[in-house]
Design a protein around this motif. Structure first.
Motif, mmCIF file in Angstrom:
data_model
loop_
_atom_site.group_PDB
_atom_site.id
_atom_site.type_symbol
_atom_site.label_atom_id
_atom_site.label_comp_id
_atom_site.label_asym_id
_atom_site.label_seq_id
_atom_site.Cartn_x
_atom_site.Cartn_y
_atom_site.Cartn_z
ATOM 1 N N SER A 322 1.372 1.395 3.495
ATOM 2 C CA SER A 322 0.389 1.826 4.475
ATOM 3 C C SER A 322 0.351 0.858 5.641
ATOM 4 C CB SER A 322 -1.004 1.912 3.840
ATOM 5 O OG SER A 322 -1.452 0.636 3.423
ATOM 6 N N ALA A 323 -0.126 1.365 6.764
ATOM 7 C CA ALA A 323 -0.241 0.531 7.957
ATOM 8 C C ALA A 323 -1.305 -0.538 7.742
ATOM 9 C CB ALA A 323 -0.598 1.403 9.162
ATOM 10 N N GLU A 324 -0.921 -1.795 7.968
ATOM 11 C CA GLU A 324 -1.843 -2.921 7.870
ATOM 12 C C GLU A 324 -2.557 -2.969 6.519
ATOM 13 O OE1 GLU A 324 -4.477 -2.527 11.164
ATOM 14 O OE2 GLU A 324 -2.914 -2.860 12.667
ATOM 15 N N ASP A 325 -1.876 -2.479 5.472
ATOM 16 C CA ASP A 325 -2.428 -2.503 4.110
ATOM 17 C C ASP A 325 -3.802 -1.852 4.027
ATOM 18 O OD1 ASP A 325 -0.222 -3.859 3.060
ATOM 19 O OD2 ASP A 325 -1.035 -5.794 3.670
ATOM 20 N N GLU A 326 -4.030 -0.784 4.828
ATOM 21 C CA GLU A 326 -5.343 -0.140 4.836
ATOM 22 C C GLU A 326 -5.536 0.793 3.640
ATOM 23 O OE1 GLU A 326 -5.821 2.357 8.260
ATOM 24 O OE2 GLU A 326 -3.986 3.490 7.888
ATOM 25 N N PHE A 327 -4.440 1.168 2.972
ATOM 26 C CA PHE A 327 -4.537 2.051 1.808
ATOM 27 C C PHE A 327 -3.745 1.411 0.680
ATOM 28 C CE2 PHE A 327 -3.875 6.072 -0.589
ATOM 29 C CZ PHE A 327 -5.182 6.510 -0.612
ATOM 30 N N THR A 328 -4.429 1.007 -0.355
ATOM 31 C CA THR A 328 -3.834 0.183 -1.402
ATOM 32 C C THR A 328 -3.027 1.024 -2.387
ATOM 33 O OG1 THR A 328 -5.728 -1.299 -1.241
ATOM 34 C CG2 THR A 328 -4.333 -1.526 -3.183
ATOM 35 N N ALA A 329 -1.858 0.512 -2.756
ATOM 36 C CA ALA A 329 -1.043 1.178 -3.771
ATOM 37 C C ALA A 329 -1.763 1.160 -5.116
ATOM 38 C CB ALA A 329 0.315 0.490 -3.884
ATOM 39 N N TYR A 330 -1.611 2.256 -5.864
ATOM 40 C CA TYR A 330 -2.265 2.371 -7.171
ATOM 41 C C TYR A 330 -1.341 3.176 -8.076
ATOM 42 C CZ TYR A 330 -5.950 3.151 -10.638
ATOM 43 O OH TYR A 330 -6.693 3.182 -11.795
ATOM 44 N N ASP A 331 -0.938 2.573 -9.201
ATOM 45 C CA ASP A 331 0.030 3.231 -10.084
ATOM 46 C C ASP A 331 -0.287 2.881 -11.535
ATOM 47 O OD1 ASP A 331 2.166 4.691 -10.976
ATOM 48 O OD2 ASP A 331 3.690 3.206 -10.444
ATOM 49 N N ARG A 332 -1.382 3.445 -12.028
ATOM 50 C CA ARG A 332 -1.767 3.245 -13.416
ATOM 51 C C ARG A 332 -1.743 4.573 -14.157
ATOM 52 N NH1 ARG A 332 -6.762 -1.247 -13.424
ATOM 53 N NH2 ARG A 332 -5.372 -3.047 -13.125
ATOM 54 N N THR A 333 -1.410 4.517 -15.438
ATOM 55 C CA THR A 333 -1.330 5.715 -16.264
ATOM 56 C C THR A 333 -2.105 5.503 -17.556
ATOM 57 O OG1 THR A 333 0.661 5.040 -17.480
ATOM 58 C CG2 THR A 333 0.983 6.173 -15.373
ATOM 59 N N THR A 334 -2.414 6.606 -18.198
ATOM 60 C CA THR A 334 -3.023 6.553 -19.530
ATOM 61 C C THR A 334 -2.300 7.527 -20.456
ATOM 62 O OG1 THR A 334 -4.670 8.252 -18.994
ATOM 63 C CG2 THR A 334 -5.295 5.946 -18.646
ATOM 64 N N ARG A 365 -1.720 1.691 -18.768
ATOM 65 C CA ARG A 365 -0.618 0.857 -18.283
ATOM 66 C C ARG A 365 -0.652 0.777 -16.761
ATOM 67 N NH1 ARG A 365 1.975 3.531 -22.660
ATOM 68 N NH2 ARG A 365 2.825 2.072 -24.185
ATOM 69 N N ASP A 366 -0.330 -0.394 -16.253
ATOM 70 C CA ASP A 366 -0.157 -0.598 -14.816
ATOM 71 C C ASP A 366 1.333 -0.738 -14.547
ATOM 72 O OD1 ASP A 366 -0.092 -1.561 -12.128
ATOM 73 O OD2 ASP A 366 -2.173 -2.206 -12.355
ATOM 74 N N ARG A 367 1.891 0.179 -13.744
ATOM 75 C CA ARG A 367 3.340 0.211 -13.546
ATOM 76 C C ARG A 367 3.800 -0.592 -12.333
ATOM 77 N NH1 ARG A 367 4.493 6.638 -14.448
ATOM 78 N NH2 ARG A 367 3.109 6.762 -12.635
ATOM 79 N N ARG A 368 2.893 -1.231 -11.628
ATOM 80 C CA ARG A 368 3.300 -2.089 -10.525
ATOM 81 C C ARG A 368 3.881 -3.400 -11.069
ATOM 82 N NH1 ARG A 368 -2.219 -2.620 -7.471
ATOM 83 N NH2 ARG A 368 -2.803 -2.906 -9.665
ATOM 84 N N ASP A 369 4.768 -4.012 -10.306
ATOM 85 C CA ASP A 369 5.421 -5.243 -10.764
ATOM 86 C C ASP A 369 4.415 -6.349 -11.027
ATOM 87 O OD1 ASP A 369 7.862 -4.009 -10.601
ATOM 88 O OD2 ASP A 369 8.306 -4.759 -8.576
ATOM 89 N N ASP A 370 3.372 -6.430 -10.198
ATOM 90 C CA ASP A 370 2.387 -7.490 -10.351
ATOM 91 C C ASP A 370 1.056 -6.969 -10.878
ATOM 92 O OD1 ASP A 370 1.801 -5.988 -8.148
ATOM 93 O OD2 ASP A 370 1.245 -7.688 -6.868
#
Length: 666
Positions: A322-334, A365-370
């Motif tokens: 996203s531009a200027e990190d205004e929308f945060t990535a989110y990648d969690r599953t259940t 689970r959180d599928r992001r690297d960090d």
């Protein structure tokens, strides 16, 4: 728009169906006169199970129950569940965050984990936040019945049934044969409202029944302008795309039922937590479900039903940049795996006993690297076990309902919720006295955000319902209720560095709902009114209107609905519906003083008009032409908690056409 592949599949299936060289109707579209010949008493005696797990009429059920039949759905002109629920007393909608619209019940915000939705027995609440996403997400084309409890169902269903239960039964659960295809298109003033296709079929091979449904649609939330509380705005015509695609199938063989569903709901939105974003970002809500249940009769009185349910979900998913990190990535599953067994003892007309036990494990689970949870790991689990029992004792003075559920969870304290009901039904009237406790189990994100320091919230609800037949064709029902919730789990957002949950104090509402019905052989008339007032001593500041007492944010104190259906002939009928809401309130932070202040929204009246035709141009074709929001009154979804989010505009006036064709390949 996202999700075009399911739409292409739908077009292929439709083409294959219509190109079949031998087609005939095993069950042509029913003559509408059969519906009109039913009396009001016959319609009110439709059996429901949502409040008791036992087939009972709405008057007998130990709850405040609304039943919407397939015929009523067909004639309503509604294509989406939210459109239909907006016509019911005590149910309203508000905006959460990121363009998601959630539900309110009796003046209480029920979006996160307080309202349970079931589709053919499968829980549709996602497990990270326990939310339901409304707005072109639950199409009605292949729904045969909707049962709704306005009141708690935790004693039977557990921790997401605190304020209400919505039980949707589709054609997957029936032994129908044939194929039904449906297509719909709607146009708002400045943009396409939506277009959708669907195919449903049922086939029998010996004792095996196979059913399936495929649906795909593309929509726009609104064609109006969104303006945030900071003064920025954008045109929603190009920034509020929605798409929904689903495939579901079931196999019925004697007492065994196996079913599965893939559900994909995608949004594009520019409304951030406070201000408007610089561009629209996609958010995905994808899930798949697998269920198996076997029903076994043990003699004349006992029925045993063991089963398993599995579902995997990835809600609020965004993996882009996203531009200027205004929308945060989110990648969690259940991944939730549940095993259960239910038993029922039915002695006949005097006594019924329902028992059940279930266990599930939920793995997040959180599928992001960090990406890490509070425990320092990319995953964590929740174990949950529960048992419930409910007895219905039928005596001459009244039916007595006694029930309770005990719930154990490895992440928070156990919960025990009882329910009791007294119900007297006679030819000319009925009376219900109901008391229920309920709980809302903390979700994955509630636990993670507070490092497992969150507690379940608890609710008690007292209800009185009375109904009387005024004439042979008319019936009047009224109910009074008192809802009290303690340790409320509240989402709060103050700035980009503070976004979490907490257990607040106490909140609640009390009020009344009135319903009048008139049914004759020319049609029917339904008039309802709902009123609530909020507790003056509420301890949840996020729900309070600054400087105004007696109401909660977003939800009107008064709501009236009048709907009718008029039979013009055996083939044509018309359905008008009018919904009126009293003034509502939002809240914002004054940019000059920094203080919270109320924003008042004027009363509104929404009118819909649908013309329905059976055997339209062909014996197997029916058509519905509808105009939604006839007066073009502004639709605004107000945020029911104060985090300085401006109201989200809804659709303008829409003209809609739906065609349904039923046929069968030999």
């Amino acid at each position: 728009m996202p999700g075009n592949r399911p739409l292409q599949i739908a077009f292929v299936l439709l083409s294959l169906c219509f190109s079949s060289h031998r087609v005939f109707a095993e069950n042509p579209v029913a003559d509408s006169s059969s519906f009109y010949n039913l009396s009001l008493e016959q319609l009110m005696n439709v059996e429901v199970t949502v409040a008791s797990q036992v087939a009972m009429t709405a008057k007998e059920s130990p709850g405040v129950v609304t039943v919407i039949t397939e015929e009523e759905l067909r004639r309503s002109g509604c294509d989406d569940l939210m459109e239909l629920l907006q016509r019911l007393p005590g149910i309203d909608f508000g905006v959460d965050v990121e363009g998601v619209v959630g539900i309110g019940v009796r003046g209480n915000w029920g979006h996160e984990g307080k309202v349970l939705m079931l589709i053919d027995g499968q829980e549709m609440n996602e497990e990270l936040f326990s939310t339901l996403q409304f707005g072109r997400h639950m199409p009605l084309q292949f729904v045969r019945r909707i049962e709704i409890i306005r009141g708690p169902g935790s004693a039977i269903y557990g921790g997401n049934a605190e304020y209400a239960v919505i039980n949707i039964q589709t054609t997957l659960d029936e032994k129908r044969e044939g194929i039904t295809a449906t297509a719909s298109y709607g146009q708002m003033q400045r943009a396409m409202a939506g277009r959708s296709l669907g195919v449903a079929g049922g086939h029998r091979i010996g004792e095996l029944h196979w059913n399936y449904q495929l649906q795909q649609g593309e929509y726009n939330r609104s064609d109006r302008t969104y303006q945030d509380n900071l003064g920025d705005s954008y045109d929603m015509k190009e920034n509020s795309d929605l798409s929904h695609g689903s495939f579901a199938t079931s196999f019925l063989f004697r007492g065994l039922r196996v079913s599965g569903m893939l559900d994909r709901y995608h949004t594009h939105q520019r409304d951030g937590y406070e201000g408007a974003l610089t561009q629209a970002y996609p958010t995905n809500f994808d899930s798949w479900h697998l269920n198996a249940m076997y029903e076994k009769r043990l003699g004349d009185k006992w029925t045993l039903s063991p089963g398993i349910r599995v579902k995997q979900e990835a809600p609020y998913n965004f993996t882009g940049t996203s531009a200027e990190d205004e929308f945060t990535a989110y990648d969690r599953t259940t991944l939730k795996k549940r095993a259960f067994v239910n038993a029922q003892y039915d002695s006949g007309e005097r006594f019924n006993l329902s028992l059940g036990a279930s266990y599930y494990q939920l793995i997040a689970r959180d599928r992001r690297d960090d990406g890490l949870f509070f425990n320092g790991s990319p995953s964590f689990y929740i174990d949950n076990a529960s048992v419930f029992a409910q007895a219905i004792i039928k005596t001459r003075p009244a039916n007595i309902t006694l029930g309770a559920r005990y719930n154990y969870n490895n992440r928070f304290d156990p919960a025990f919720v009882p329910r009791i009901g007294l119900n007297r039904v006679r030819d000319g009237y009925h009376v219900k006295l109901l008391y229920s406790a309920a709980f809302r189990a903390p979700s994955v994100e509630n636990i993670d955000a507070t490092s497992a320091g969150i507690r379940p919230e608890s609710t008690t609800v007292a209800e009185i319902e009375a109904g009387v037949r005024i004439t042979h064709d008319t019936y009047l029902t009224a109910n009074l209720y008192d809802v009290q919730t303690k340790d409320v789990i509240v989402f709060f957002y103050e700035n980009e560095n503070e976004d979490s949950y907490r257990n607040a104090g106490r909140t609640g509402t009390r009020g009344a709902e009135l319903d009048f019905r008139w049914k004759t052989n020319w049609g029917y008339l339904s008039v309802s009114h709902a009123y609530y007032t909020s507790d003056k001593g509420t301890g949840v500041e996020e729900y309070v209107v600054p400087g105004v007492s007696g109401v909660h944010l977003a939800f009107p104190a008064h709501k009236s609905v009048c709907s009718a259906n008029v039979r013009l002939s055996d083939r044509f009928n018309i359905t008008p519906a009018v919904t009126g809401m009293s003034k509502r309130f939002g809240a914002r932070i004054n940019p000059d003083s920094g203080d919270e202040e109320a924003v008042e929204f004027r009363p509104v009246v929404y009118a819909d008009l649908a013309i329905h035709a059976e055997k339209f141009l062909h014996d197997r074709l029916r058509a519905t032409l509808a105009c939604m929001n006839l007066f073009n009154d502004p639709v605004d979804y107000i945020q029911p908690y104060n985090s300085n989010h401006a109201p989200l505009p809804g659709p303008s006036r829409e003209l809609r056409l739906r065609l349904t064709y039923r046929f069968l390949n030999k």
